[in-house]
Write a protein that holds these residues in place. Structure first.
Motif, mmCIF file in Angstrom:
data_model
loop_
_atom_site.group_PDB
_atom_site.id
_atom_site.type_symbol
_atom_site.label_atom_id
_atom_site.label_comp_id
_atom_site.label_asym_id
_atom_site.label_seq_id
_atom_site.Cartn_x
_atom_site.Cartn_y
_atom_site.Cartn_z
ATOM 1 N N SER A 1 1.156 -28.907 -33.109
ATOM 2 C CA SER A 1 0.330 -27.965 -33.670
ATOM 3 C C SER A 1 -1.106 -28.801 -34.709
ATOM 4 O O SER A 1 -2.324 -28.469 -34.273
ATOM 5 C CB SER A 1 0.498 -27.164 -34.825
ATOM 6 O OG SER A 1 1.188 -27.675 -36.044
ATOM 7 N N PHE A 2 -0.968 -30.081 -34.908
ATOM 8 C CA PHE A 2 -1.919 -31.470 -34.794
ATOM 9 C C PHE A 2 -2.306 -31.515 -33.462
ATOM 10 O O PHE A 2 -3.052 -32.364 -34.131
ATOM 11 C CB PHE A 2 -1.097 -32.453 -35.749
ATOM 12 C CG PHE A 2 -1.735 -31.737 -37.486
ATOM 13 C CD1 PHE A 2 -3.050 -31.772 -37.964
ATOM 14 C CD2 PHE A 2 -0.678 -31.514 -38.123
ATOM 15 C CE1 PHE A 2 -2.602 -31.388 -38.988
ATOM 16 C CE2 PHE A 2 -0.513 -30.620 -39.169
ATOM 17 C CZ PHE A 2 -1.801 -30.570 -39.786
ATOM 18 N N ILE A 3 -2.396 -31.314 -32.633
ATOM 19 C CA ILE A 3 -2.782 -31.731 -31.164
ATOM 20 C C ILE A 3 -3.901 -31.112 -30.631
ATOM 21 O O ILE A 3 -3.858 -30.462 -31.423
ATOM 22 C CB ILE A 3 -2.009 -31.940 -30.059
ATOM 23 C CG1 ILE A 3 -0.825 -32.519 -30.533
ATOM 24 C CG2 ILE A 3 -2.962 -32.301 -28.894
ATOM 25 C CD1 ILE A 3 -0.643 -34.432 -30.808
ATOM 26 N N GLN A 4 -5.371 -31.646 -30.802
ATOM 27 C CA GLN A 4 -6.419 -31.181 -31.069
ATOM 28 C C GLN A 4 -6.705 -30.190 -30.219
ATOM 29 O O GLN A 4 -5.966 -30.355 -29.182
ATOM 30 C CB GLN A 4 -7.464 -32.320 -30.790
ATOM 31 C CG GLN A 4 -9.271 -31.625 -30.025
ATOM 32 C CD GLN A 4 -9.903 -31.571 -31.102
ATOM 33 O OE1 GLN A 4 -9.362 -30.857 -32.369
ATOM 34 N NE2 GLN A 4 -10.973 -32.224 -31.592
ATOM 35 N N VAL B 1 -6.359 -35.944 -38.429
ATOM 36 C CA VAL B 1 -6.443 -36.065 -36.679
ATOM 37 C C VAL B 1 -7.795 -35.463 -36.425
ATOM 38 O O VAL B 1 -7.649 -33.871 -37.336
ATOM 39 C CB VAL B 1 -5.519 -35.845 -36.035
ATOM 40 C CG1 VAL B 1 -4.300 -36.882 -36.000
ATOM 41 C CG2 VAL B 1 -4.813 -34.249 -35.888
ATOM 42 N N PRO B 2 -8.146 -35.721 -35.202
ATOM 43 C CA PRO B 2 -9.565 -34.932 -35.125
ATOM 44 C C PRO B 2 -10.000 -34.003 -35.036
ATOM 45 O O PRO B 2 -8.312 -33.120 -33.792
ATOM 46 C CB PRO B 2 -9.992 -35.336 -33.217
ATOM 47 C CG PRO B 2 -9.701 -36.822 -33.459
ATOM 48 C CD PRO B 2 -8.218 -36.779 -34.650
ATOM 49 N N PHE C 1 -8.490 -31.591 -37.818
ATOM 50 C CA PHE C 1 -8.549 -31.169 -38.888
ATOM 51 C C PHE C 1 -8.456 -31.491 -39.550
ATOM 52 O O PHE C 1 -8.983 -32.859 -39.673
ATOM 53 C CB PHE C 1 -6.462 -30.822 -38.318
ATOM 54 C CG PHE C 1 -6.151 -30.159 -37.002
ATOM 55 C CD1 PHE C 1 -6.567 -28.843 -37.380
ATOM 56 C CD2 PHE C 1 -6.033 -30.481 -36.178
ATOM 57 C CE1 PHE C 1 -6.563 -27.763 -36.358
ATOM 58 C CE2 PHE C 1 -6.008 -29.407 -35.051
ATOM 59 C CZ PHE C 1 -6.018 -28.092 -35.202
#
Lengths: 159, 159
Positions: free
Chosen positions: A155-158, B54-55, B57
């Motif tokens: 879920s942290f991937i753009q 990360v981009p 967030f």
């Protein structure tokens, strides 16, 4: 003076190296660097004057940031070592995010002083590691932290 | 959209208005502003892109900073009200520092979004107040915080 020669953040893949706290590619960030220090982990940093609570003393959010990134960096160091690797070995380390953060502010923390965050890492689960942290200015214990970090979820991937 | 009209930080004396998180006189800081929202407290803020994990967030240290200053601001609001005053009334409010901070990171927190920190304040002792905090992006609960703040001790006055 202690030094961090090989930091785990030096080896993060570029897409995970933009964190304001510890990303080497974030031009405006702190660039925290976390390495082994015997079987402890170490981050050294002298905060800029603007990170004040009142003139001369660091604000709580700065210390929380340092502890937070020290915690994720320590977890990454520990899992990387468990996998057989060290920072600087040319292998890509795992990347963690913080699940929870606890900070106790023990003493006013001076600016214009190199702060040392020293961490003790333990495995809770293969993807979940805990680091207990002490932040010193010289010999004075200024803050204590406790960080639980987990391997970065998808879920942290753009978006 | 909710608004904070009268913030407690607007009324801090100049010497206590330099905090990187919430000081109106810190040129490089966030300028968090905390006001009453019914019987809750509210801080609204859209973090700049550089405060990324990360981009796309927000990084944990930013959220910890927002929660930290929201906690000290909420404690100041509550003691000020107990003393019979409101922000904007022309009376100097008390100034708190954080004793302890707990943050649970619930969901990835988007940048380019106005975050709302909503606090519930309770008195533990006349000089020690606790605020429990929820940080929302839109309707999504992104983080939960718990801040214990104490009236600023003399040891925070410049060396």
């Amino acid at each position: 003076m202690n030094k961090v020669i090989h930091a785990i953040q030096d080896d993060y893949p570029a897409e995970f190296a933009h964190c304001f706290g510890c990303g080497r590619l974030n031009e405006k960030g702190h660039h925290f660097r976390t390495g082994w220090f015997g079987d402890k982990t170490l981050t050294l940093y002298e905060p800029k004057d603007e990170y004040m609570a009142v003139p001369g003393f660091a604000y709580g959010g700065f210390l929380a940031s340092m502890i937070d990134c020290h915690g994720t960096g320590s977890a990454a160091l520990a899992l990387h070592r468990k996998n057989g690797y060290e920072p600087g070995s040319g292998h890509i380390p795992p990347r963690f995010v913080t699940a929870s953060l606890q900070v106790d502010f023990v003493k006013p923390t001076p600016l214009q002083s190199i702060l040392q965050a020293v961490g003790t890492v333990e495995e809770i689960h293969p993807k979940k590691w805990r680091t207990t942290i002490e932040v010193f200015a010289g010999d004075t214990l200024c803050a204590k932290g406790d960080v639980t970090a987990v391997v970065m979820p998808d879920s942290f991937i753009q978006r």
